[in-house]
Scaffold this active site. Structure first.
Site, PDB file in Angstrom:
ATOM      1  N   LYS A 139       0.824  -1.214   0.000  1.00 15.68           N
ATOM      2  CA  LYS A 139       0.000   0.000   0.000  1.00 15.68           C
ATOM      3  C   LYS A 139       0.854   1.259   0.000  1.00 15.68           C
ATOM      4  CE  LYS A 139      -4.339  -1.671   1.919  1.00 15.68           C
ATOM      5  NZ  LYS A 139      -5.291  -1.611   3.035  1.00 15.68           N
ATOM      6  N   LYS A 170      -5.980 -10.274  -6.260  1.00 18.23           N
ATOM      7  CA  LYS A 170      -7.000 -10.526  -5.250  1.00 18.23           C
ATOM      8  C   LYS A 170      -8.231  -9.643  -5.479  1.00 18.23           C
ATOM      9  CE  LYS A 170      -6.692  -8.490  -1.233  1.00 18.23           C
ATOM     10  NZ  LYS A 170      -6.314  -7.994   0.089  1.00 18.23           N
ATOM     11  N   LYS A 183     -12.192  -4.765  -2.001  1.00 19.78           N
ATOM     12  CA  LYS A 183     -13.147  -3.668  -1.878  1.00 19.78           C
ATOM     13  C   LYS A 183     -12.570  -2.397  -2.478  1.00 19.78           C
ATOM     14  CE  LYS A 183     -14.347  -4.870   2.841  1.00 19.78           C
ATOM     15  NZ  LYS A 183     -13.042  -4.673   3.459  1.00 19.78           N
TER      16      LYS A 183
END
Ligand code: TYM
Length: 332
Positions: A112, A195, A198
């Site tokens: 991230k 993956k 959301k």
């Protein structure tokens, strides 16, 4: 009964089916044999930019989806993380026994922060796994059912529990991650080596629990496959079809070879049509129930408050013993 703890971030209007298959289905099944705690981790969601009103809405929506998917707030403790103050407090204590290098090795943080750049990466994102450790350890948790992207965080949690126990005496139960091997990772329908998430950049490969059934069916029909044309599981050469097979098997409780047999000699169109039906059948009722619950937010808030009180008792007792053991002066 042994204790179970797990949670999800309220980071979108809807959960995606990776959350459902990788986590919620296990939660639902395990809540009989464990004393279970399920949180909506709103403090964790603050590590991404949020509109305040939207965060509140997403928090309720996430809780409603837990209940709609079969988590029973009369049996399991289903609450909002920020309602129990001990989480933030224990996270601070644990951060003081977490190594900077140790935290730097968390792959989710590395991914991230590389994506956001240093200026947009907050210290909160860095200490995110420590807050997660606090969640788990406050409840003397035995098992933590999660998808495999959370495994490293649960391992850090175990290390911190052991470290604290050996420095200050037995305080925390050392938790075990529980990861359902076959369904630990559901992939994006448009990008079947990434993956499903959301926070995916494009919505086209994500199946949302609360999507309109017709929209979900359309996404299944458009899922990326390959030019081979046979419905067969092979992660290496057929990631798209393999992912669809895993979803199909998980939602129906059937074995992958049986599904391969059923669609032998038939094209991807038939297979996708079959899966679209399965998806609509499974999520239709969940969606309807969640929307019904969201029609009465006051009642939902009452349920969450009662559950938070239950969580508070357990968490408060652990935190008090931690404060004592590390030498914080007790307030008279
Ligand atoms: P979160 O909100 O990203 O995801 C919630 C759960 O869904 C699983 N999951 C998946 N499983 C299979 N395939 C996928 N594509 C997929 N995407 C997500 C996740 O592994 C997770 O189990 N840090 C956690 C939330 C958390 C937590 C905790 C979990 C905070 N405190 C304490 C357990 C215990 C997270 O961000 O999950």
């Amino acid at each position: 009964k042994p204790r179970l703890y797990s949670g999800m971030q309220p980071s979108a209007d809807s959960l995606q089916i990776g959350n459902y298959i990788g986590a919620l289905m296990q939660w639902r099944e395990l809540q009989d044999s464990y004393e279970a705690f399920f949180s909506v981790v709103d403090l964790h969601a603050l590590t991404q930019p949020n509109d305040p009103a939207e965060l509140r809405a997403k928090t309720r929506r996430t809780a409603a989806q837990y209940i709609a998917a079969g988590i029973e707030p009369s049996r399991s403790t289903l609450y909002v993380q920020s309602h129990v103050r001990a989480h933030a407090e224990l996270a601070w204590i644990l951060s003081t026994i977490t190594g900077f290098g140790e935290a730097s090795r968390m792959t989710q943080f590395k991914d991230k922060s590389a994506r956001y750049g240093t200026d947009a990466t907050s210290v909160g994102l860095f200490t995110y796994p420590v807050l997660m450790a606090a969640d788990i350890l406050l409840y003397q948790t035995d098992i933590v059912p999660v998808g495999d992207d959370q495994k490293q965080h649960v391992e850090l949690t175990r290390d911190l529990a052991e470290r604290f126990n050996s420095r200050y005496g037995q305080t925390f139960t050392v938790p075990m991650p529980v990861i359902q091997k076959d369904t630990a990772r559901i992939y994006d329908l448009q990008n079947p080596t990434a993956k499903m998430s959301k926070s995916a950049e494009s919505d086209a490969g994500v199946l949302w629990l609360l999507d309109d059934p017709a929209a979900s069916a359309k996404k299944v029909m458009r899922a990326v496959t390959d030019s081979d044309g046979t419905v067969r599981y092979d992660r290496e050469t057929k990631p798209g079809v393999s992912n669809l097979l895993v979803i199909y098997a998980a939602l129906t409780g059937r074995q992958i070879p049986a599904i391969e047999d059923e669609y032998a000699g038939r094209g991807y169109g038939d297979f996708k049509k079959g899966l679209a039906e399965v998806v609509v059948e499974e999520f239709g009722p969940v969606r309807a129930r969640a929307l019904e619950l969201l029609d009465d937010p006051a009642e939902l808030d009452r349920v969450l408050a009662a559950n938070a009180a239950r969580a508070d008792e357990v968490a408060g007792a652990t935190l008090a013993s931690v404060y004592d053991k590390i030498g914080l002066l007790r307030r008279l």
